[in-house]
Design a protein around this motif. Structure first.
Motif, PDB file in Angstrom:
ATOM      1  N   GLY A   1       0.787  -1.229   0.000  1.00  0.00           N
ATOM      2  CA  GLY A   1       0.000   0.000   0.000  1.00  0.00           C
ATOM      3  C   GLY A   1       0.816   1.275   0.000  1.00  0.00           C
ATOM      4  O   GLY A   1       0.287   2.358   0.229  1.00  0.00           O
ATOM      5  N   SER A   2       2.117   1.147  -0.261  1.00  0.00           N
ATOM      6  CA  SER A   2       2.962   2.346  -0.276  1.00  0.00           C
ATOM      7  C   SER A   2       2.756   3.114  -1.581  1.00  0.00           C
ATOM      8  O   SER A   2       2.324   2.560  -2.594  1.00  0.00           O
ATOM      9  CB  SER A   2       4.440   1.957  -0.117  1.00  0.00           C
ATOM     10  N   LEU A   3       3.078   4.372  -1.537  1.00  0.00           N
ATOM     11  CA  LEU A   3       2.895   5.264  -2.683  1.00  0.00           C
ATOM     12  C   LEU A   3       3.963   4.985  -3.743  1.00  0.00           C
ATOM     13  O   LEU A   3       5.153   5.093  -3.480  1.00  0.00           O
ATOM     14  CB  LEU A   3       2.974   6.723  -2.216  1.00  0.00           C
ATOM     15  N   LYS A   4       3.521   4.604  -4.945  1.00  0.00           N
ATOM     16  CA  LYS A   4       4.460   4.397  -6.050  1.00  0.00           C
ATOM     17  C   LYS A   4       4.655   5.686  -6.839  1.00  0.00           C
ATOM     18  O   LYS A   4       5.763   6.045  -7.186  1.00  0.00           O
ATOM     19  CB  LYS A   4       3.959   3.295  -6.992  1.00  0.00           C
ATOM     20  N   SER A   5       3.564   6.371  -7.121  1.00  0.00           N
ATOM     21  CA  SER A   5       3.623   7.612  -7.894  1.00  0.00           C
ATOM     22  C   SER A   5       2.533   8.553  -7.396  1.00  0.00           C
ATOM     23  O   SER A   5       1.372   8.151  -7.279  1.00  0.00           O
ATOM     24  CB  SER A   5       3.422   7.316  -9.374  1.00  0.00           C
ATOM     25  N   ALA A   6       2.919   9.787  -7.131  1.00  0.00           N
ATOM     26  CA  ALA A   6       1.941  10.767  -6.643  1.00  0.00           C
ATOM     27  C   ALA A   6       1.138  11.383  -7.779  1.00  0.00           C
ATOM     28  O   ALA A   6       0.117  12.009  -7.563  1.00  0.00           O
ATOM     29  CB  ALA A   6       2.657  11.871  -5.873  1.00  0.00           C
ATOM     30  N   GLY A   7       1.587  11.214  -9.000  1.00  0.00           N
ATOM     31  CA  GLY A   7       0.929  11.846 -10.138  1.00  0.00           C
ATOM     32  C   GLY A   7       1.472  13.249 -10.341  1.00  0.00           C
ATOM     33  O   GLY A   7       2.193  13.785  -9.503  1.00  0.00           O
ATOM     34  N   GLU A   8       1.138  13.834 -11.458  1.00  0.00           N
ATOM     35  CA  GLU A   8       1.566  15.195 -11.757  1.00  0.00           C
ATOM     36  C   GLU A   8       0.733  16.190 -10.952  1.00  0.00           C
ATOM     37  O   GLU A   8      -0.384  15.893 -10.544  1.00  0.00           O
ATOM     38  CB  GLU A   8       1.410  15.489 -13.255  1.00  0.00           C
ATOM     39  N   ASP A   9       1.275  17.361 -10.754  1.00  0.00           N
ATOM     40  CA  ASP A   9       0.586  18.400 -10.009  1.00  0.00           C
ATOM     41  C   ASP A   9      -0.569  18.947 -10.849  1.00  0.00           C
ATOM     42  O   ASP A   9      -0.350  19.494 -11.933  1.00  0.00           O
ATOM     43  CB  ASP A   9       1.566  19.524  -9.651  1.00  0.00           C
ATOM     44  N   LEU A  10      -1.786  18.793 -10.369  1.00  0.00           N
ATOM     45  CA  LEU A  10      -2.962  19.257 -11.105  1.00  0.00           C
ATOM     46  C   LEU A  10      -3.177  20.761 -10.966  1.00  0.00           C
ATOM     47  O   LEU A  10      -4.021  21.322 -11.638  1.00  0.00           O
ATOM     48  CB  LEU A  10      -4.206  18.503 -10.637  1.00  0.00           C
ATOM     49  N   GLY A  11      -2.424  21.392 -10.100  1.00  0.00           N
ATOM     50  CA  GLY A  11      -2.513  22.835  -9.932  1.00  0.00           C
ATOM     51  C   GLY A  11      -1.438  23.578 -10.702  1.00  0.00           C
ATOM     52  O   GLY A  11      -1.233  24.770 -10.490  1.00  0.00           O
ATOM     53  N   ALA A  12      -0.752  22.878 -11.596  1.00  0.00           N
ATOM     54  CA  ALA A  12       0.342  23.493 -12.349  1.00  0.00           C
ATOM     55  C   ALA A  12      -0.203  24.520 -13.334  1.00  0.00           C
ATOM     56  O   ALA A  12      -1.324  24.415 -13.822  1.00  0.00           O
ATOM     57  CB  ALA A  12       1.135  22.425 -13.090  1.00  0.00           C
ATOM     58  N   SER A  13       0.630  25.502 -13.630  1.00  0.00           N
ATOM     59  CA  SER A  13       0.214  26.509 -14.607  1.00  0.00           C
ATOM     60  C   SER A  13       0.521  26.002 -16.010  1.00  0.00           C
ATOM     61  O   SER A  13       1.150  24.977 -16.193  1.00  0.00           O
ATOM     62  CB  SER A  13       0.944  27.821 -14.341  1.00  0.00           C
ATOM     63  N   GLY A  14       0.055  26.753 -16.983  1.00  0.00           N
ATOM     64  CA  GLY A  14       0.295  26.383 -18.372  1.00  0.00           C
ATOM     65  C   GLY A  14      -0.876  25.615 -18.950  1.00  0.00           C
ATOM     66  O   GLY A  14      -2.038  25.974 -18.754  1.00  0.00           O
TER      67      GLY A  14
END
Length: 176
Positions: A74-87
């Motif tokens: 159950g450990s975190l493999k990938s947090a994913g990209e930041d959805l609050g990023a600009s652009g």
């Protein structure tokens, strides 16, 4: 410390995506309920066509930002990209929000409110137009100036202060 940042990003992304899916599901359920309640089958084609980009964006954001966990511990493999990023991510959220606003307006005001969705391509054309001509204007200085400035004695490219000094005859500015 990096693991803590990844965990907080994963939690933020998961809550953002869950909230997004809940809002989208609620709006679609409301629209379809009202559509079938008032028997407007002609609105379904517009609904499908105009919501397709928003649904594609939502699917892309889901794939981009959903955290992945290990099945064994159950450990975190990938947090994913930041959805609050600009652009580009920011523009995708804007399109998603605008689609929600249009769907709400259609539910309240009727089918003619789909015309609000025209604001997206009009704004995109406006941004492209101003960016292109702003860049063209900004890059004109790199070409060595125009021939009119060079033939007029060189004071066309000077600041107002320099032009006033040249008129008075003091401190002549030489351009190369």
């Amino acid at each position: 410390m990096a693991q803590k940042a990844a965990k907080s990003l994963a939690a933020r992304n998961a809550s953002t995506l869950n909230r997004t899916h809940l809002i989208t599901l609620s709006l679609h359920a409301l629209f379809l309920t009202l559509n079938f309640l008032f028997n407007r089958p002609s609105a379904l084609l517009r609904y499908c066509l105009l919501n397709l980009p928003a649904l594609a964006i939502e699917f892309y954001l889901e794939r981009l930002g959903r955290p992945h966990y290990s099945l064994q511990d159950g450990s975190l493999k990938s947090a994913g990209e930041d959805l609050g990023a600009s652009g580009l991510t920011e523009y995708m959220w804007d399109i998603l929000y605008w689609t929600w606003i249009c769907m709400g307006a259609v539910c309240v005001l009727g089918d003619w409110a789909w015309w609000f969705y025209v604001a997206v391509p009009v704004y995109s054309v406006y941004l492209g137009w101003t960016t292109f001509f702003g860049m063209k204007k900004g890059l004109a200085g790199f070409a060595g100036g125009s021939s009119e400035v060079q033939s007029s004695g060189g004071s066309g490219g000077a600041s107002k202060r320099q032009q006033k000094l040249e008129k008075r005859g003091g401190q002549r500015v030489q351009y190369r």
